[in-house]
Design a protein around this motif. Structure first.
Motif, PDB file in Angstrom:
ATOM      1  N   ARG A 117      69.499 -12.808   4.630  1.00  0.00           N
ATOM      2  CA  ARG A 117      69.942 -11.430   4.400  1.00  0.00           C
ATOM      3  C   ARG A 117      69.041 -10.721   3.394  1.00  0.00           C
ATOM      4  NH1 ARG A 117      74.158 -10.426   1.749  1.00  0.00           N
ATOM      5  NH2 ARG A 117      74.391 -12.438   0.761  1.00  0.00           N
ATOM      6  N   LEU A 118      68.030 -11.438   2.878  1.00  0.00           N
ATOM      7  CA  LEU A 118      67.123 -10.917   1.854  1.00  0.00           C
ATOM      8  C   LEU A 118      67.902 -10.472   0.617  1.00  0.00           C
ATOM      9  CD1 LEU A 118      64.764  -8.792   4.161  1.00  0.00           C
ATOM     10  CD2 LEU A 118      64.573 -11.212   3.566  1.00  0.00           C
ATOM     11  N   SER A 119      68.914 -11.286   0.228  1.00  0.00           N
ATOM     12  CA  SER A 119      69.740 -10.969  -0.936  1.00  0.00           C
ATOM     13  C   SER A 119      69.058 -11.431  -2.215  1.00  0.00           C
ATOM     14  CB  SER A 119      71.103 -11.653  -0.785  1.00  0.00           C
ATOM     15  OG  SER A 119      71.670 -11.926  -2.048  1.00  0.00           O
ATOM     16  N   ALA A 120      68.950 -10.514  -3.178  1.00  0.00           N
ATOM     17  CA  ALA A 120      68.324 -10.858  -4.464  1.00  0.00           C
ATOM     18  C   ALA A 120      69.172 -11.874  -5.215  1.00  0.00           C
ATOM     19  CB  ALA A 120      68.135  -9.593  -5.300  1.00  0.00           C
ATOM     20  N   ARG A 121      70.508 -11.708  -5.150  1.00  0.00           N
ATOM     21  CA  ARG A 121      71.410 -12.665  -5.800  1.00  0.00           C
ATOM     22  C   ARG A 121      71.177 -14.079  -5.278  1.00  0.00           C
ATOM     23  NH1 ARG A 121      76.400 -11.985  -8.235  1.00  0.00           N
ATOM     24  NH2 ARG A 121      77.523 -13.386  -6.872  1.00  0.00           N
ATOM     25  N   SER A 122      71.051 -14.191  -3.956  1.00  0.00           N
ATOM     26  CA  SER A 122      70.868 -15.523  -3.369  1.00  0.00           C
ATOM     27  C   SER A 122      69.519 -16.115  -3.751  1.00  0.00           C
ATOM     28  CB  SER A 122      71.001 -15.453  -1.851  1.00  0.00           C
ATOM     29  OG  SER A 122      72.343 -15.202  -1.496  1.00  0.00           O
ATOM     30  N   LEU A 123      68.475 -15.276  -3.807  1.00  0.00           N
ATOM     31  CA  LEU A 123      67.159 -15.782  -4.194  1.00  0.00           C
ATOM     32  C   LEU A 123      67.219 -16.344  -5.614  1.00  0.00           C
ATOM     33  CD1 LEU A 123      64.176 -16.205  -3.552  1.00  0.00           C
ATOM     34  CD2 LEU A 123      63.722 -13.925  -4.478  1.00  0.00           C
ATOM     35  N   VAL A 124      67.874 -15.612  -6.522  1.00  0.00           N
ATOM     36  CA  VAL A 124      68.020 -16.083  -7.904  1.00  0.00           C
ATOM     37  C   VAL A 124      68.812 -17.391  -7.926  1.00  0.00           C
ATOM     38  CG1 VAL A 124      69.114 -15.571 -10.125  1.00  0.00           C
ATOM     39  CG2 VAL A 124      67.780 -13.809  -8.951  1.00  0.00           C
ATOM     40  N   ALA A 125      69.894 -17.462  -7.140  1.00  0.00           N
ATOM     41  CA  ALA A 125      70.713 -18.678  -7.103  1.00  0.00           C
ATOM     42  C   ALA A 125      69.891 -19.866  -6.595  1.00  0.00           C
ATOM     43  CB  ALA A 125      71.939 -18.467  -6.211  1.00  0.00           C
ATOM     44  N   VAL A 126      69.121 -19.656  -5.519  1.00  0.00           N
ATOM     45  CA  VAL A 126      68.331 -20.751  -4.938  1.00  0.00           C
ATOM     46  C   VAL A 126      67.294 -21.251  -5.944  1.00  0.00           C
ATOM     47  CG1 VAL A 126      66.648 -21.348  -3.158  1.00  0.00           C
ATOM     48  CG2 VAL A 126      68.671 -20.023  -2.545  1.00  0.00           C
ATOM     49  N   LEU A 127      66.574 -20.321  -6.573  1.00  0.00           N
ATOM     50  CA  LEU A 127      65.559 -20.729  -7.545  1.00  0.00           C
ATOM     51  C   LEU A 127      66.208 -21.478  -8.701  1.00  0.00           C
ATOM     52  CD1 LEU A 127      63.299 -17.529  -7.579  1.00  0.00           C
ATOM     53  CD2 LEU A 127      62.846 -19.734  -6.474  1.00  0.00           C
ATOM     54  N   THR A 128      67.428 -21.044  -9.094  1.00  0.00           N
ATOM     55  CA  THR A 128      68.114 -21.694 -10.214  1.00  0.00           C
ATOM     56  C   THR A 128      68.563 -23.102  -9.848  1.00  0.00           C
ATOM     57  OG1 THR A 128      68.897 -19.518 -10.938  1.00  0.00           O
ATOM     58  CG2 THR A 128      70.005 -21.448 -11.876  1.00  0.00           C
TER      59      THR A 128
ATOM     60  N   SER B  41      60.037 -32.935   3.553  1.00  0.00           N
ATOM     61  CA  SER B  41      60.733 -32.561   4.798  1.00  0.00           C
ATOM     62  C   SER B  41      61.752 -31.427   4.636  1.00  0.00           C
ATOM     63  CB  SER B  41      61.480 -33.763   5.379  1.00  0.00           C
ATOM     64  OG  SER B  41      60.589 -34.829   5.603  1.00  0.00           O
ATOM     65  N   LEU B  42      62.511 -31.447   3.532  1.00  0.00           N
ATOM     66  CA  LEU B  42      63.606 -30.479   3.415  1.00  0.00           C
ATOM     67  C   LEU B  42      63.123 -29.038   3.364  1.00  0.00           C
ATOM     68  CD1 LEU B  42      66.616 -31.752   1.420  1.00  0.00           C
ATOM     69  CD2 LEU B  42      65.798 -32.272   3.704  1.00  0.00           C
ATOM     70  N   ALA B  43      61.888 -28.826   2.950  1.00  0.00           N
ATOM     71  CA  ALA B  43      61.338 -27.469   2.976  1.00  0.00           C
ATOM     72  C   ALA B  43      61.305 -26.969   4.420  1.00  0.00           C
ATOM     73  CB  ALA B  43      59.939 -27.455   2.366  1.00  0.00           C
ATOM     74  N   PHE B  44      61.064 -27.881   5.367  1.00  0.00           N
ATOM     75  CA  PHE B  44      61.031 -27.503   6.787  1.00  0.00           C
ATOM     76  C   PHE B  44      62.435 -27.211   7.310  1.00  0.00           C
ATOM     77  CE2 PHE B  44      57.060 -29.415   5.899  1.00  0.00           C
ATOM     78  CZ  PHE B  44      56.144 -28.874   6.793  1.00  0.00           C
ATOM     79  N   VAL B  45      63.438 -27.935   6.782  1.00  0.00           N
ATOM     80  CA  VAL B  45      64.823 -27.651   7.169  1.00  0.00           C
ATOM     81  C   VAL B  45      65.190 -26.240   6.726  1.00  0.00           C
ATOM     82  CG1 VAL B  45      67.221 -28.426   7.059  1.00  0.00           C
ATOM     83  CG2 VAL B  45      65.372 -30.083   6.742  1.00  0.00           C
ATOM     84  N   MET B  46      64.931 -25.960   5.440  1.00  0.00           N
ATOM     85  CA  MET B  46      65.291 -24.651   4.892  1.00  0.00           C
ATOM     86  C   MET B  46      64.520 -23.550   5.606  1.00  0.00           C
ATOM     87  SD  MET B  46      67.576 -25.062   2.587  1.00  0.00           S
ATOM     88  CE  MET B  46      67.549 -23.568   1.596  1.00  0.00           C
ATOM     89  N   GLY B  47      63.234 -23.787   5.850  1.00  0.00           N
ATOM     90  CA  GLY B  47      62.403 -22.787   6.519  1.00  0.00           C
ATOM     91  C   GLY B  47      62.898 -22.520   7.932  1.00  0.00           C
ATOM     92  N   GLY B  48      63.105 -23.581   8.714  1.00  0.00           N
ATOM     93  CA  GLY B  48      63.564 -23.431  10.098  1.00  0.00           C
ATOM     94  C   GLY B  48      64.908 -22.729  10.155  1.00  0.00           C
ATOM     95  N   ALA B  49      65.806 -23.095   9.231  1.00  0.00           N
ATOM     96  CA  ALA B  49      67.146 -22.506   9.235  1.00  0.00           C
ATOM     97  C   ALA B  49      67.102 -21.043   8.810  1.00  0.00           C
ATOM     98  CB  ALA B  49      68.067 -23.304   8.307  1.00  0.00           C
ATOM     99  N   ALA B  50      66.370 -20.734   7.748  1.00  0.00           N
ATOM    100  CA  ALA B  50      66.368 -19.357   7.226  1.00  0.00           C
ATOM    101  C   ALA B  50      65.692 -18.395   8.207  1.00  0.00           C
ATOM    102  CB  ALA B  50      65.693 -19.313   5.854  1.00  0.00           C
ATOM    103  N   VAL B  51      64.589 -18.820   8.824  1.00  0.00           N
ATOM    104  CA  VAL B  51      63.889 -17.931   9.774  1.00  0.00           C
ATOM    105  C   VAL B  51      64.768 -17.684  11.002  1.00  0.00           C
ATOM    106  CG1 VAL B  51      61.922 -17.754  11.346  1.00  0.00           C
ATOM    107  CG2 VAL B  51      61.565 -18.518   8.987  1.00  0.00           C
ATOM    108  N   THR B  52      65.383 -18.758  11.531  1.00  0.00           N
ATOM    109  CA  THR B  52      66.273 -18.609  12.692  1.00  0.00           C
ATOM    110  C   THR B  52      67.422 -17.658  12.362  1.00  0.00           C
ATOM    111  OG1 THR B  52      65.779 -20.892  13.294  1.00  0.00           O
ATOM    112  CG2 THR B  52      67.702 -19.895  14.352  1.00  0.00           C
ATOM    113  N   THR B  53      68.017 -17.845  11.174  1.00  0.00           N
ATOM    114  CA  THR B  53      69.145 -17.007  10.780  1.00  0.00           C
ATOM    115  C   THR B  53      68.710 -15.555  10.578  1.00  0.00           C
ATOM    116  OG1 THR B  53      70.039 -18.946   9.660  1.00  0.00           O
ATOM    117  CG2 THR B  53      71.080 -16.847   9.163  1.00  0.00           C
ATOM    118  N   PHE B  54      67.549 -15.375   9.947  1.00  0.00           N
ATOM    119  CA  PHE B  54      67.018 -14.015   9.720  1.00  0.00           C
ATOM    120  C   PHE B  54      66.902 -13.263  11.048  1.00  0.00           C
ATOM    121  CE2 PHE B  54      63.382 -11.111   9.617  1.00  0.00           C
ATOM    122  CZ  PHE B  54      63.712 -10.296   8.540  1.00  0.00           C
ATOM    123  N   LEU B  55      66.298 -13.912  12.045  1.00  0.00           N
ATOM    124  CA  LEU B  55      66.111 -13.259  13.346  1.00  0.00           C
ATOM    125  C   LEU B  55      67.451 -13.055  14.056  1.00  0.00           C
ATOM    126  CD1 LEU B  55      62.962 -15.257  14.551  1.00  0.00           C
ATOM    127  CD2 LEU B  55      63.034 -12.925  13.609  1.00  0.00           C
TER     128      LEU B  55
END
Lengths: 144, 143
Positions: A117-128, B41-55
Motif C-alpha cells: 500500500r506504500l504506507s509510510a507507517r508500515s515502512l517504519v515498522a518493517v525497518l524497526t 532466501s526470505l528477502a525473496f519471500v518478502m519481495g515476491g509477496a509484496a510485488v504480487t500484493t502491490f499489483l
C-alpha cells in the motif's frame, strides 16, 4: 538457542511461496476488503471482538491445515527446527504477541500488505522490527 | 461462503509459507544472522509477496466493494507514533529469539514441537495483554 543449522539458499521456491502469500493477500482484499495481517486476523478471530470474525477464524484454521496439505501432496514432512529452550520460546511468544498488537501489525500486515500500500507507517515498522531482530540474533548467536 | 473462502485464503497463505521455507524458524533465524550462517532466501519471500500484493491490490481497488463484505476497510493512519515504534521493536526482538512471527507460528502447530506449544499460548497472552492496555488507554482518554 539451537546450534546454528545451515539452511540452503532457495531463491526460486522462496519467490514462488512469496507469490502465493501475495495471492492470498489479494484474495482477502478482493473477498473481504481487509488487510491480510496475521496478528490482526488472530486477534479478530473471536466473536466478542468484531462482527466479521468468522472468516478470520476460518483463515487461521486454513493456516494450521496448510502443512498437512503439503505433507499429503508431497509425502515429505515439512522441514522445521524449533528451539527446545522453552523459557526462551515463552519469552519470544510474549514479545511477538505484545509487540504486534501494540505496533498494529507483523511481517504480513506491515511487511507484505503495508509495503504494497506504500504506507509510510508500515515502512517504519518493517525497518524497526528488522533492525531489532537482526540485533537480537547478533547478540544471542555471536556476543553471548 | 465467508467461512469457506476464509479457510481457502488461509490455506493458500500457509502453503506459501511452507513452500517459501518461512515456516521453518531455522531459516528465518539464518536470514537474520548476517554475520553467521546467512541465508538470504526470505528477502525473496518478502519481495515476491509484496510485488504480487502491490499489483493485485490495484486491480481489486477498481471495484467499488469487496465480494463478501460491505466495504473496503484499509488502514488510513499516516502518523508515526510511539506505539508503532515500540511495538515493532518489541516484536522484532521476539522474532529474533524464537524465529516465529504469527503466521509461521500457526502453521507450525500441527507438527507440535514443544517450543511451538509454548510459543503460541504465550503469543496469544501477549496479544490479549496489549489489547487490554490499548482499550484501557482509549477508555481513559475518553473519561
Amino acid at each position: 538457542m539451537p546450534l546454528d543449522t545451515i539452511t540452503p539458499f532457495t531463491p526460486l521456491a522462496s519467490t514462488l511461496g512469496g507469490i502465493m502469500i501475495g495471492l492470498s493477500a489479494v484474495m482477502v482484499m478482493a473477498l473481504f476488503g481487509r488487510i491480510a495481517g496475521i496478528s490482526g486476523i488472530t486477534t479478530g478471530a473471536l466473536p466478542a471482538r468484531r462482527d466479521d470474525w468468522s472468516w478470520r477464524l476460518a483463515f487461521v484454521l486454513g493456516l494450521i491445515a496448510a502443512p498437512l496439505l503439503v505433507l499429503a501432496v508431497t509425502g515429505a514432512p515439512v522441514a522445521q527446527t524449533v528451539s527446545g529452550n522453552l523459557v526462551a520460546m515463552a519469552l519470544a511468544g510474549l514479545l511477538v504477541g505484545f509487540g504486534t498488537v501494540t505496533g498494529s501489525g507483523c511481517t504480513s500486515g506491515h511487511g507484505v500488505c503495508g509495503l504494497a500500500r506504500l504506507s509510510a507507517r508500515s515502512l517504519v515498522a518493517v525497518l524497526t522490527f528488522m533492525a531489532t531482530a537482526f540485533v537480537a540474533v547478533l547478540v544471542l548467536r555471536h556476543l553471548l | 461462503m465467508r467461512i469457506l473462502f476464509g479457510f481457502l485464503s488461509g490455506l493458500l497463505f500457509g502453503v506459501g509459507l511452507v513452500v517459501a521455507g518461512m515456516s521453518d524458524p531455522a531459516k528465518v533465524l539464518n536470514f537474520l544472522d548476517l554475520f553467521g550462517t546467512w541465508d538470504p532466501s526470505l528477502a525473496f519471500v518478502m519481495g515476491g509477496a509484496a510485488v504480487t500484493t502491490f499489483l493485485g491490490y490495484r486491480l481489486v481497488w477498481r471495484r467499488e466493494k469487496p465480494l463478501l463484505l460491505a466495504g473496503f476497510e484499509v488502514p488510513r493512519r499516516n502518523d508515526i507514533d510511539r506505539d508503532l515504534i515500540l511495538g515493532a521493536a518489541t516484536f522484532g526482538v521476539g522474532w529474533g529469539i524464537g524465529g516465529f512471527c504469527p503466521g509461521p507460528a500457526w502453521t507450525a502447530l500441527p507438527l507440535a514441537a514443544p517450543g511451538t506449544l509454548v510459543f503460541l499460548p504465550a503469543m496469544l497472552a501477549g496479544m490479549a495483554l496489549a489489547t487490554l492496555m490499548k482499550e484501557r488507554r482509549t477508555a481513559g482518554a475518553r473519561a
